[in-house]
Design a protein around this motif. Structure first.
Motif, PDB file in Angstrom:
ATOM      1  N   SER A 140       1.320   3.337   4.431  1.00 26.45           N
ATOM      2  CA  SER A 140       2.026   4.306   5.269  1.00 26.45           C
ATOM      3  C   SER A 140       1.183   5.551   5.445  1.00 26.45           C
ATOM      4  CB  SER A 140       3.387   4.666   4.659  1.00 26.45           C
ATOM      5  OG  SER A 140       3.223   5.442   3.482  1.00 26.45           O
ATOM      6  N   LEU A 166      -4.013   4.210   9.870  1.00 30.76           N
ATOM      7  CA  LEU A 166      -3.386   2.906   9.702  1.00 30.76           C
ATOM      8  C   LEU A 166      -4.253   1.803  10.305  1.00 30.76           C
ATOM      9  CD1 LEU A 166       0.351   3.770  10.446  1.00 30.76           C
ATOM     10  CD2 LEU A 166      -0.745   3.476   8.219  1.00 30.76           C
ATOM     11  N   ARG A 189      -5.786  -1.483   8.262  1.00 32.22           N
ATOM     12  CA  ARG A 189      -5.682  -2.893   8.663  1.00 32.22           C
ATOM     13  C   ARG A 189      -7.049  -3.575   8.619  1.00 32.22           C
ATOM     14  NH1 ARG A 189      -1.553  -0.793  12.129  1.00 32.22           N
ATOM     15  NH2 ARG A 189      -3.067  -0.302  13.765  1.00 32.22           N
ATOM     16  N   ALA A 218      -4.911  -4.389   4.959  1.00 36.72           N
ATOM     17  CA  ALA A 218      -3.483  -4.078   4.961  1.00 36.72           C
ATOM     18  C   ALA A 218      -2.767  -4.968   5.973  1.00 36.72           C
ATOM     19  CB  ALA A 218      -3.260  -2.611   5.296  1.00 36.72           C
ATOM     20  N   THR A 253       1.929  -1.938   8.147  1.00 37.13           N
ATOM     21  CA  THR A 253       1.599  -0.520   8.313  1.00 37.13           C
ATOM     22  C   THR A 253       2.836   0.222   8.793  1.00 37.13           C
ATOM     23  OG1 THR A 253       0.727  -0.975  10.539  1.00 37.13           O
ATOM     24  CG2 THR A 253      -0.857  -0.862   8.729  1.00 37.13           C
TER      25      THR A 253
END
Length: 334
Positions: free
Chosen positions: A196, A203, A207, A211, A214
């Motif tokens: 977050s 974000l 990724r 990740a 998000t």
């Protein structure tokens, strides 16, 4: 030689200095890259990092890569690529033999916690004790090697959470340390990593590092009790409250971001009913060796570095590093 020196709030200068001469047990390095971290930003923009006030011309920088320039012992040939473990530990303390970074005393490159200040690595030439050197594996670029110190911080934080194999992990705050925690959690076996942040750009970087989920703060929500382990990397009280809510019952919250040295509003009530483990993370012990190995094997970590700016343009570099929408890790290039 040239070196950067902070003289006070928003006063950094590219100065002439005498070339340092290494004594016995020391090695002189020719610096290649120095990362700008959160403490460096505080020293420049505020003239202080928490209670540590700049009281003399102060060279920042503890994240660096370099090549050996002169080793009087002859053990490290000139041109050997290295990074540096920036800590000198204080006297041993019973019960902390495996945590030398918690010994009182000692110092850290680029820190105004002591006086005279421990001058940092943002200089063309730097002298350090030989035990602080970490030679780099063949093929590890000096640019990427400048991430060794902050990656060691992330590895230490991840280790404090225990075995992450097959666990769901949330990282709150996708600045450079948060991004490296994402990468470290992936290397530790986490199967699903959420991140977050207040901005969409960090974000996107998260990724690229693995990740899956998000969350844009203010638009998206995080379900209560939805993660096994939460790493709070923003250093904001309200985010710690969110971390406690997001952690599942009997889960773990690791506080990685530096919280203000002040009374702050945090709701820890859910911690009791869920029997959470709340752990603080501080620097690292010897994880820099693991960090070097990971950096040598994984070029995906290049995504953490957004800019390399000539050290002579330090004002531009610090301004850029302050803007999380425009940058991730900003390096000073020497």
């Amino acid at each position: 030689m040239k070196a950067l020196a902070i003289h006070g709030k928003e006063d950094i200068r590219w100065e002439n200095r005498s070339e340092p001469v290494p004594a016995a047990g020391q090695v002189r390095l020719r610096v290649s890259y120095v990362g700008i971290c959160g403490s460096d930003l505080h020293y420049y923009f505020h003239g202080a990092n928490g209670e540590n006030v700049v009281r003399e011309p102060f060279t920042p920088g503890h994240e660096l890569s370099a090549v050996v320039d002169l080793d009087p012992s002859g053990r490290h040939p000139a041109g050997t690529p290295v990074t540096v473990h920036p800590a000198r530990y204080g006297p041993p303390v019973p019960g902390l033999s495996d945590r030398p970074h918690l010994h009182p005393g000692g110092d850290y490159l680029g820190s105004a916690a002591t006086f005279p200040h421990r001058q940092g690595g943002a200089a063309e030439l730097l002298v350090v004790e030989d035990h602080m050197l970490r030679p780099l594996p063949a093929g590890l670029p000096l640019r990427r090697a400048a991430l060794a110190e902050p990656l060691a911080v992330a590895l230490h934080a991840v280790a404090l959470a225990g075995d992450l194999t097959g666990r769901r992990v949330l990282v709150i705050g996708a600045g450079p340390i948060g991004l490296l925690v994402v990468a470290a959690a992936g290397h530790a076996g986490a199967t699903e990593i959420g991140v977050s942040d207040l901005r969409p750009e960090p974000l996107s970087r998260a990724r690229a590092l693995g990740a899956v989920d998000t969350v844009l703060v203010g638009r998206d929500t995080i379900a209560d009790e939805s993660y096994d382990v939460v790493f709070e990397c923003s250093g904001v009280g309200v985010s710690l409250t969110q971390a406690v809510r997001a952690a599942r019952r009997a889960g773990t919250v690791v506080q990685v971001g530096t919280l203000p040295n002040a009374e702050i509003s945090v709701n820890l009530a859910p911690m009791l009913g869920k029997e959470l483990t709340l752990v603080g993370a501080f620097r690292f012990a010897d994880e820099i060796d693991d960090a070097v190995a990971i950096l040598a094997a994984d070029d995906h970590l290049d995504a953490v570095i957004s800019h390399a700016v000539p050290a002579s343009h330090a004002v531009d570099a610090f301004t850029l590093a302050r803007d999380a929408s425009a940058s991730a890790k900003v390096l000073l290039q020497f």
